[in-house]
Design an enzyme around this catalytic site. Sequence first.
Site, PDB file in Angstrom:
ATOM      1  N   LEU A 411      21.477  74.992  -4.853  1.00  0.00           N
ATOM      2  CA  LEU A 411      21.440  75.655  -3.551  1.00  0.00           C
ATOM      3  C   LEU A 411      20.570  76.902  -3.644  1.00  0.00           C
ATOM      4  O   LEU A 411      20.702  77.708  -4.566  1.00  0.00           O
ATOM      5  CB  LEU A 411      22.853  76.022  -3.109  1.00  0.00           C
ATOM      6  N   GLY A 451      28.603  72.889 -12.053  1.00  0.00           N
ATOM      7  CA  GLY A 451      28.797  74.315 -12.262  1.00  0.00           C
ATOM      8  C   GLY A 451      28.174  75.127 -11.152  1.00  0.00           C
ATOM      9  O   GLY A 451      27.047  74.858 -10.721  1.00  0.00           O
ATOM     10  N   GLY A 452      28.908  76.158 -10.666  1.00  0.00           N
ATOM     11  CA  GLY A 452      28.369  77.045  -9.646  1.00  0.00           C
ATOM     12  C   GLY A 452      27.883  76.277  -8.434  1.00  0.00           C
ATOM     13  O   GLY A 452      28.610  75.524  -7.810  1.00  0.00           O
ATOM     14  N   ASP A 453      26.611  76.464  -8.100  1.00  0.00           N
ATOM     15  CA  ASP A 453      26.011  75.736  -6.976  1.00  0.00           C
ATOM     16  C   ASP A 453      25.065  74.652  -7.458  1.00  0.00           C
ATOM     17  O   ASP A 453      24.152  74.252  -6.753  1.00  0.00           O
ATOM     18  CB  ASP A 453      25.258  76.723  -6.068  1.00  0.00           C
ATOM     19  N   GLU A 454      25.286  74.153  -8.681  1.00  0.00           N
ATOM     20  CA  GLU A 454      24.460  73.101  -9.254  1.00  0.00           C
ATOM     21  C   GLU A 454      25.180  71.753  -9.141  1.00  0.00           C
ATOM     22  O   GLU A 454      26.345  71.626  -9.512  1.00  0.00           O
ATOM     23  CB  GLU A 454      24.153  73.396 -10.719  1.00  0.00           C
TER      24      GLU A 454
END
Length: 547
Positions: A411, A451-454
């Site tokens: 993102l 993970g995160g926005d991945e």
Amino acid sequence: MRIQIALATAVLVVALAGAMSYVIGQRSTNDLMKQIGTGMSDIALQMADELDRTMWTHRGEVAVLSTLRALRNLDDIDQVNVLISRLQHELSIFTWIGVLDAEGNVVAATGDILLGKNISARPIYQYGSKEVFIGDVHDAKLLAKEFPTPTGEPLQFVDIAAPLLNDAGHFNGVLATHLSWEWANIVRRSLFSGLGLHRNVDIFVISANGTILLAPDIVMRGQTLELDIFDEARKSHVGWKIAEWPDGKDYLTGFGPADGHLDYAGLGWSVLARQNVETALTPVTELRTDILGVGLGLAALFSLIAWWGAGYVVGPLVKIAHAAGQLKRGEIDNLPDVTGAREINILSHSLRSLVIKLTEKDTALGEMKHIAHHDPLTGLGNRLALDVYLEHALAQANRQRSRLGILALDLDDFKLINDRLGHAAGDEVLCEVARRLRRCVRGGDLAARIGGDEMVIVAHLGDGGEQEVRVFAERILGDIVMPFITGGHRASINVSIGIGIYPEHAMSADTLLEKADQALYVAKSKGKHCYVIYGEEQRNQNSGSRA
């Protein structure tokens, strides 16, 4: 007595199986009809919504392009040609793009098609000179020679046009485009895989006057559909019915209107999704056969048991067997305590304890497996699920000599969402992105958050290969960029995509993910909200060097 008990048991079990087959068959028929009918209407409505959203999107693209100064003033035709050629290259759905002067002469066109011709008598000029115009599906007679088809029938197009006003605000020409109607087939295939209960489903798109615009059989296109259910769809109703079609067969038919999207009012299209009634009820026929088969088997088994265990043993054993059947059908949660001979008591207690242990273990294993393979926030698969799935997918692709597309997503500027609206809003954005990705992926594909926005998507590709993954990536970009409301705020998010393809780019899972990450890095460096296929930039550079 043993023979009488065995025969009586056999008769009772067979009678029970027959009664269950009839009752369950009747009830299943009604339930399945409702389930499949609702599914048909959902498919029709989704198709209609996707058609309207696509038309709305491309209408907006043409409207925005018509405001470019180079197009409005027509003072540099070379630059105009560069702009429309770039548009056609980026969005292949535009089969032809032309720029008309105020008199209707084509002064610039992709592929120089119709260049210099006057088409002022065509609706695309007459209506497009007044406002942004979207025309209904039609045969492109002027372009038929330029785009021949294997069947000899002319291609069908949708016109989108917008007036060009110069710096003084005066009418200076028209930006005219033809969209290939083939994109409707792409929308249909992306929404519906034809699996599960909805096997062998046909989808129709009908114009406001009843003309068939899209059908599974090309022969039906252009014909007029005379069907009572079509009148309900034109009244903006959504639902389903069992209808007799012109071929004399009964179909479960779902219907829904394509009544526009936001400020786009639509063209009065209706979408019908149908499935042959006999095909739809195949599971019920199979269920009845299975119930009768199981009933006959149980009749023989219980007859032998009853004959052997007549007397004191027969009663408790029949109770245990009956309870086991109920447990198998899900009517009870555990076996009851059965009293009788010492061995019967031990058997009853052991079976009851075993069922309890197995139930607890199965529940625990199910919960642990779900937790271990899913991201708790978005519900997407996690890194473990990705690793396991990718290994199986690669093995399958190797056996079938097929292709896989690995899409690495990130993102763009997600941190700004967290900083501006808070982490709670950021979590809502991630959940909405996950919902949209689940809507994009097809059955059998996997979307995972690592993970995160991945995020990573593993997609099975058909014969289209690279072109298919491009269409898929374009759809993701279009879906993700649509704004939504979070925490009372209107928010939007962009996404960058890097793509690796098996087996062209790598053979192993780790290397494929690495190639996709490298392509993602290139996409980020290009300005974000785009996709890049691994090695594409290098090929472009090499082509530029040779030039």
